[in-house]
Structures are given as C-alpha cells and as structure tokens.
Design a protein around this motif. Structure first.
Motif: not given
Length: 190
Positions: A60-70, A72-86
């Motif tokens: 999920k951490m790798m998917d998060r960084r791929f998403a920040l780079l723009g 698309e890997t078909g992985g986990w998508k961070e939602r606004p509510k995930d900010l508190e946990k992650w």
C-alpha cells in the motif's frame, strides 16, 4: 617573500576547498536522512507482525507513492479518511519517491527472506510452512506483476538517467519476486 604568499594562497585555497567539500557533504547527509516512511507508516509496519499484513501495508505504501507520481498501477487508492491512519502523503522529488518505492520493495523482500532463513524462530503463522507466508509471497508477487508495465513505461518516458536506473532496479526486483513466487506450492483448496 614570494614563498609566504604562495603558501598563504595554497592554504586559503585548501580551506575554501574543504569548506566546499563539507557543505556538499552536509547537503548529501540531509538528503540521506530523508526517511522513506513517515512516522505513521513506521508505526503501521511495527504493528503488522503477521507477515501477510506487513507485506500488505508495504505494498500500500508503494501504491501510495506510485499514485503521487501519477503512475497508475491498479493498486490501492488512498481516500481522504485514510490520512489519519497513514499520515500526510510523502513529499520529495520524483526521484525521491521512486527511490522510496525501491526501498519499500527491498524491505518487503528482506522481511520475507528473514522468515525464510529463520522459519523455526518465526511466529507460528509466519513460518514458511504456515498459512501466512505463502499468502504474503503471492500478494507481493501480484503487486510486482502490476508494477512491471508502468515501470517499463517510466523508463521510456524519462530522460533522467538516475531515474531510469531506479526503474531498472525496481523492475529487476519485481522479476526476482515473480520467479520466487513460481516456486511456491499451489494454494490449498478451500
């Protein structure tokens, strides 16, 4: 008299060179101090003692960084509510985030290797013969397979040689993970 000035000039030149060297070293040290996980992510990894959960959070951490780079890997998508946990999304240059992905992938492989090498010392469920180890390897394998095409496309789309090298390193790791996963026995029928 000329020798004194030459000696003084050489001393000054040496001092300036040393000052520049130390300033570059300090900048490099600051760059090296940048951690590839934020505090919340570190805590999540610490809390994930079961290997399948640990691999899941690292992916999920790798998917998060791929998403920040723009990318698309078909992985986990961070939602606004995930900010508190992650925690806040990682910051840094494109190269920093790509390097983070490589480090996270290496950590995942290292965590699996430690269990494989010391299975008898692992938690019962984490043993290589346990139910969670093969599940974790398959999960990392699925992520590695998802990453290959976007990483290959990344090589073609960048002119930055360092970035290209990072992509190649990650692809090589992904290929090794995929090959290792092929050695697992088939999953047990439910």
């Amino acid at each position: 008299m000329k020798n004194i000035f030459r000696t003084a000039a050489r001393s000054t030149a040496c001092m300036v060179a040393l000052a520049l060297l130390f300033s570059f070293s300090a900048a490099d040290a600051d760059a090296q101090r940048r951690d590839y996980m934020n505090e919340q992510e570190i805590e999540i990894v610490r809390d994930s003692q079961e290997i399948d959960l640990r691999i899941d959070v690292l992916v999920k951490m790798m998917d998060r960084r791929f998403a920040l780079l723009g990318i698309e890997t078909g992985g986990w998508k961070e939602r606004p509510k995930d900010l508190e946990k992650w925690g806040e999304p990682p910051t840094g240059s494109r190269l920093d985030l790509i390097s983070d992905i490589r480090k996270l992938l290496v950590k995942a492989v290292d965590d699996l290797d430690v269990i494989a090498q010391r299975s008898d010392e692992a938690l019962k469920q984490n043993e290589t013969e346990g139910k969670l180890f093969p599940k974790a390897v398959r999960y990392l394998d699925a992520a590695a397979q998802r990453y290959i095409v976007p990483l290959t496309n990344g090589i073609a789309s960048t002119a930055n040689e360092v970035e290209r090298g990072q992509y190649l390193n990650i692809i090589q790791l992904c290929e090794e993970i995929i090959e290792a996963a092929k050695k697992l026995p088939p999953p047990a029928a439910k």
